[in-house]
Design a protein around this motif. Structure first.
Motif, PDB file in Angstrom:
ATOM      1  N   SER A 209       0.845  -1.196   0.000  1.00 35.39           N
ATOM      2  CA  SER A 209       0.000   0.000   0.000  1.00 35.39           C
ATOM      3  C   SER A 209       0.876   1.240   0.000  1.00 35.39           C
ATOM      4  N   GLY A 210       0.307   2.337  -0.489  1.00 29.62           N
ATOM      5  CA  GLY A 210       1.051   3.587  -0.541  1.00 29.62           C
ATOM      6  C   GLY A 210       0.130   4.786  -0.503  1.00 29.62           C
ATOM      7  N   SER A 211       0.714   5.951  -0.205  1.00 24.46           N
ATOM      8  CA  SER A 211      -0.042   7.204  -0.194  1.00 24.46           C
ATOM      9  C   SER A 211       0.897   8.363  -0.495  1.00 24.46           C
ATOM     10  N   GLY A 212       0.306   9.511  -0.835  1.00 23.55           N
ATOM     11  CA  GLY A 212       1.088  10.709  -1.110  1.00 23.55           C
ATOM     12  C   GLY A 212       1.635  10.795  -2.523  1.00 23.55           C
ATOM     13  N   PHE A 213       1.161   9.942  -3.413  1.00 23.20           N
ATOM     14  CA  PHE A 213       1.614   9.959  -4.803  1.00 23.20           C
ATOM     15  C   PHE A 213       0.719  10.882  -5.624  1.00 23.20           C
ATOM     16  N   GLU A 214       1.173  11.234  -6.820  1.00 25.94           N
ATOM     17  CA  GLU A 214       0.352  11.966  -7.770  1.00 25.94           C
ATOM     18  C   GLU A 214      -0.617  10.975  -8.411  1.00 25.94           C
ATOM     19  N   PRO A 215      -1.883  11.323  -8.546  1.00 26.20           N
ATOM     20  CA  PRO A 215      -2.800  10.420  -9.246  1.00 26.20           C
ATOM     21  C   PRO A 215      -2.307  10.167 -10.671  1.00 26.20           C
ATOM     22  N   GLY A 216      -2.447   8.941 -11.127  1.00 27.35           N
ATOM     23  CA  GLY A 216      -2.043   8.613 -12.493  1.00 27.35           C
ATOM     24  C   GLY A 216      -1.151   7.383 -12.545  1.00 27.35           C
ATOM     25  N   LEU A 217      -0.455   7.248 -13.640  1.00 26.80           N
ATOM     26  CA  LEU A 217       0.353   6.073 -13.929  1.00 26.80           C
ATOM     27  C   LEU A 217       1.619   6.025 -13.076  1.00 26.80           C
ATOM     28  N   ALA A 218       1.949   4.833 -12.596  1.00 28.81           N
ATOM     29  CA  ALA A 218       3.181   4.589 -11.840  1.00 28.81           C
ATOM     30  C   ALA A 218       3.715   3.223 -12.259  1.00 28.81           C
ATOM     31  N   PHE A 219       4.968   2.947 -11.865  1.00 29.70           N
ATOM     32  CA  PHE A 219       5.587   1.675 -12.222  1.00 29.70           C
ATOM     33  C   PHE A 219       6.118   1.020 -10.956  1.00 29.70           C
ATOM     34  N   LEU A 220       5.785  -0.249 -10.785  1.00 26.90           N
ATOM     35  CA  LEU A 220       6.224  -1.035  -9.637  1.00 26.90           C
ATOM     36  C   LEU A 220       7.344  -1.962 -10.078  1.00 26.90           C
ATOM     37  N   SER A 221       8.431  -1.989  -9.294  1.00 30.54           N
ATOM     38  CA  SER A 221       9.533  -2.892  -9.623  1.00 30.54           C
ATOM     39  C   SER A 221      10.011  -3.600  -8.365  1.00 30.54           C
ATOM     40  N   SER A 222      10.619  -4.762  -8.583  1.00 26.91           N
ATOM     41  CA  SER A 222      11.182  -5.560  -7.499  1.00 26.91           C
ATOM     42  C   SER A 222      12.254  -6.459  -8.090  1.00 26.91           C
ATOM     43  N   PRO A 223      13.334  -6.686  -7.354  1.00 25.94           N
ATOM     44  CA  PRO A 223      14.356  -7.583  -7.875  1.00 25.94           C
ATOM     45  C   PRO A 223      13.942  -9.049  -7.815  1.00 25.94           C
ATOM     46  N   THR A 224      12.909  -9.380  -7.043  1.00 23.33           N
ATOM     47  CA  THR A 224      12.535 -10.793  -6.876  1.00 23.33           C
ATOM     48  C   THR A 224      11.067 -11.092  -7.144  1.00 23.33           C
ATOM     49  N   ALA A 225      10.290 -10.084  -7.566  1.00 22.14           N
ATOM     50  CA  ALA A 225       8.855 -10.297  -7.806  1.00 22.14           C
ATOM     51  C   ALA A 225       8.447  -9.570  -9.077  1.00 22.14           C
ATOM     52  N   PRO A 226       7.319  -9.991  -9.655  1.00 23.97           N
ATOM     53  CA  PRO A 226       6.845  -9.299 -10.858  1.00 23.97           C
ATOM     54  C   PRO A 226       6.504  -7.838 -10.563  1.00 23.97           C
ATOM     55  N   GLY A 227       6.717  -6.988 -11.534  1.00 26.64           N
ATOM     56  CA  GLY A 227       6.375  -5.572 -11.427  1.00 26.64           C
ATOM     57  C   GLY A 227       5.494  -5.185 -12.588  1.00 26.64           C
ATOM     58  N   GLY A 228       5.405  -3.920 -12.848  1.00 30.88           N
ATOM     59  CA  GLY A 228       4.625  -3.443 -13.980  1.00 30.88           C
ATOM     60  C   GLY A 228       3.942  -2.127 -13.685  1.00 30.88           C
ATOM     61  N   SER A 229       3.222  -1.636 -14.678  1.00 31.13           N
ATOM     62  CA  SER A 229       2.509  -0.372 -14.557  1.00 31.13           C
ATOM     63  C   SER A 229       1.224  -0.564 -13.771  1.00 31.13           C
TER      64      SER A 229
END
Length: 113
Positions: free
Chosen positions: A58-78
């Motif tokens: 979970s997260g908060s304080g971001f700008e509404p819209g597109l973001a990208f999730l990354s991890s060295p050991t798990a799947p990521g993506g937009s």
């Protein structure tokens, strides 16, 4: 007559100075640049791992819209940040994650390895 001229010579600059100084006294307040409203710092966290090895992200304080999730050991993506600047992802692999949005990178806390 001399007293009248002396008074005018002394009082005229004082009166003129007051007329000039009064508006300038208020100018710093009126002309001061207004500070932009500070946005809250973006944060995200990984909950403790459940028995099946998943967690909630979970997260908060971001700008509404597109973001990208990354991890060295798990799947990521937009993914999309909601209009309130927050997000929640249930049942993600318990892993370290980073959210990137507009050149800013936010490392998610809570992962204990």
């Amino acid at each position: 007559m001399f007293n009248r001229q002396a008074r005018l010579l002394v009082l005229a600059p004082v009166a003129a100075g007051a007329l000039i100084a009064a508006p300038l006294a208020f100018a710093p307040v009126a002309l001061a640049p207004r500070a932009a409203a500070a946005l809250p710092a973006a944060t995200c966290s990984v909950s403790a791992a459940s028995e099946d090895g998943t967690a909630r992200l979970s997260g908060s304080g971001f700008e509404p819209g597109l973001a990208f999730l990354s991890s060295p050991t798990a799947p990521g993506g937009s993914f999309m940040i909601g209009s309130d600047g927050g997000f929640q992802m249930m049942n993600v692999k318990y892993a370290p994650y980073t959210v990137q949005q507009g050149g800013e990178r936010t490392v998610c806390g809570g992962f204990g390895g």
